[in-house]
Enzyme design. Sequence first.
Site, PDB file in Angstrom:
ATOM      1  N   SER A 265       0.819  -1.205   0.000  1.00 19.92           N
ATOM      2  CA  SER A 265       0.000   0.000   0.000  1.00 19.92           C
ATOM      3  C   SER A 265       0.862   1.269   0.000  1.00 19.92           C
ATOM      4  CB  SER A 265      -0.928  -0.068   1.211  1.00 19.92           C
ATOM      5  OG  SER A 265      -2.071   0.683   0.952  1.00 19.92           O
ATOM      6  N   LYS A 269       4.260   2.083  -2.327  1.00 23.44           N
ATOM      7  CA  LYS A 269       4.669   3.282  -3.087  1.00 23.44           C
ATOM      8  C   LYS A 269       6.109   3.620  -2.694  1.00 23.44           C
ATOM      9  CE  LYS A 269       0.031   5.229  -1.975  1.00 23.44           C
ATOM     10  NZ  LYS A 269      -0.959   4.641  -2.792  1.00 23.44           N
ATOM     11  N   TRP A 356     -10.076   0.230  -5.458  1.00 24.75           N
ATOM     12  CA  TRP A 356      -9.566   1.581  -5.164  1.00 24.75           C
ATOM     13  C   TRP A 356      -8.133   1.737  -5.678  1.00 24.75           C
ATOM     14  CZ3 TRP A 356     -10.893   6.310  -4.143  1.00 24.75           C
ATOM     15  CH2 TRP A 356     -10.124   7.163  -3.358  1.00 24.75           C
ATOM     16  N   HIS A 406      -7.650  -5.686   0.053  1.00 24.51           N
ATOM     17  CA  HIS A 406      -6.421  -4.921   0.232  1.00 24.51           C
ATOM     18  C   HIS A 406      -5.694  -5.427   1.484  1.00 24.51           C
ATOM     19  CE1 HIS A 406      -4.054  -1.263  -0.288  1.00 24.51           C
ATOM     20  NE2 HIS A 406      -4.189  -0.993   0.998  1.00 24.51           N
TER      21      HIS A 406
HETATM   22  C1  GTR Z   1      -5.503   4.405   1.355  1.00 24.42           C
HETATM   23  C2  GTR Z   1      -4.904   5.295   0.297  1.00 24.42           C
HETATM   24  C3  GTR Z   1      -4.152   4.408  -0.616  1.00 24.42           C
HETATM   25  C4  GTR Z   1      -3.255   3.427   0.127  1.00 24.42           C
HETATM   26  C5  GTR Z   1      -3.798   2.987   1.472  1.00 24.42           C
HETATM   27  C6  GTR Z   1      -2.802   2.439   2.477  1.00 24.42           C
HETATM   28  O1  GTR Z   1      -6.463   4.929   2.111  1.00 24.42           O
HETATM   29  O2  GTR Z   1      -5.913   5.976  -0.361  1.00 24.42           O
HETATM   30  O3  GTR Z   1      -3.443   5.183  -1.542  1.00 24.42           O
HETATM   31  O4  GTR Z   1      -1.981   3.911   0.235  1.00 24.42           O
HETATM   32  O5  GTR Z   1      -4.419   3.994   2.137  1.00 24.42           O
HETATM   33  O6  GTR Z   1      -1.641   2.795   2.508  1.00 24.42           O
HETATM   34  O7  GTR Z   1      -3.242   1.638   3.307  1.00 24.42           O
END
Ligand code: GTR
Length: 425
Positions: A265, A269, A356, A406
Amino acid sequence: MKTTQLIILIIMSLSPSIHSLAQKNANYDENKVREYQLPDVLTLQNGNKITNTRDWEKKRRPEILSLFEQEVYGRIPNAKLQPFSSKVIEESDEALNNTALRKQIAITFKKDDKEITINVLVYLPKNVENPPIFIGYNFYGNQSIIADENVILTRAWIDNNAEFGIDNHQANDASRGKRANRWPVEKILAQGFGLATIYYGDVDPDKNDFSDGIQSFFYKKGQTAPADNEWGAIAAWSWGLSRVMDYFKNDQSFNDSKYILMGHSRLGKAALWAGATDERFDIVISNDSGCGGAALSRRNYGETVAAINQSFPYWFANNFEKYNLNETNLPVDQHMLIALIAPRPVYIASAESDQWADPKGEYLSGHYAGIVYSLYGKTGLPSPTPPSVNQPVHNDMGYHIRTGIHDVTDYDWEQYMVFSKKHLM
Ligand code: GTR
């Protein structure tokens, strides 16, 4: 209080709802994805085409790197910051029922009255010489990845979190192993890999505040926040990963190991940006990294540049805000981030219920980065169509989309281990 500060505070207090609203209102319909044209990975800004690895490395790669620094993640100031100390603070050769070596390292930076310590937790299998080492940030402290009472409890940037055993900025015993579901340590070691992990909050707390992270160590006199083209949190986290790598490369017991950088997540990045900026990471893995990670910015599907800048403006350079609803003018897109990792193996993973993060956009980044891998005679993700769910592709680039949400699951780790063995062992 200045009006701008007040506005920021109001936005911050509203941000959870803004964020969930954005998630609810995002486009999840493939038919509504507008047509877009990606910047050509192999065309220099002056229009000249790149046709070989030499020109890629000498001309286009530095150009792309600099564009990402300037417009997306932010530049790291030039000043050198040496660790004040790097110490092994705990070590055992009887860890995990006598199957593993455990080492805990504290890397401390000091500047004036400020001090930051990056704590690294390492497990190595006892029966393997120079095992390749997975390295990755965790969200809740090193003690959260495994129920091992010898792991040093973290100081946390979040206040109270009963679920994660964090009280008054300090993790307690209740937090041990709370995220073990994401870190199958024993399985990783049994396959002949080591594992190193770091709490991301050690480097830069995940909040819109530039006074307490590593950035503040680099300020010029009177500076209180990074300039518009300077680093946000993602670049700070990737900086931290490189400092851990400095340590490994200087500690003889790790000298000959290979390193597989994995991040989930927002930390995915950071892993991609660290992999792009630091070639000492031998393999780079993005787990569900989404917008600002593997997903193409120009696809209006799931999280967009405007949405991420609204919820998490401090993750990026201020300059990135210029591209809210204006991705066409971005001189880069995320396929070029993947290309920066070439020719090293890179793996992009998505999850079916994580729309998402735009799984298709994550796949396509890899697909379009493939042209640089081809220059090196390597195979990326040649098919323009993503594979079906749970049908991993393991070329020099890897990709899978698994069923589920996720998260980081054993299935993801199994793929990363198979892929890493293919390339390193
Ligand atoms: C979310 C965000 C994503 C992702 C995520 C995370 O809410 O919108 O870009 O990075 O968090 O890091 O868990």
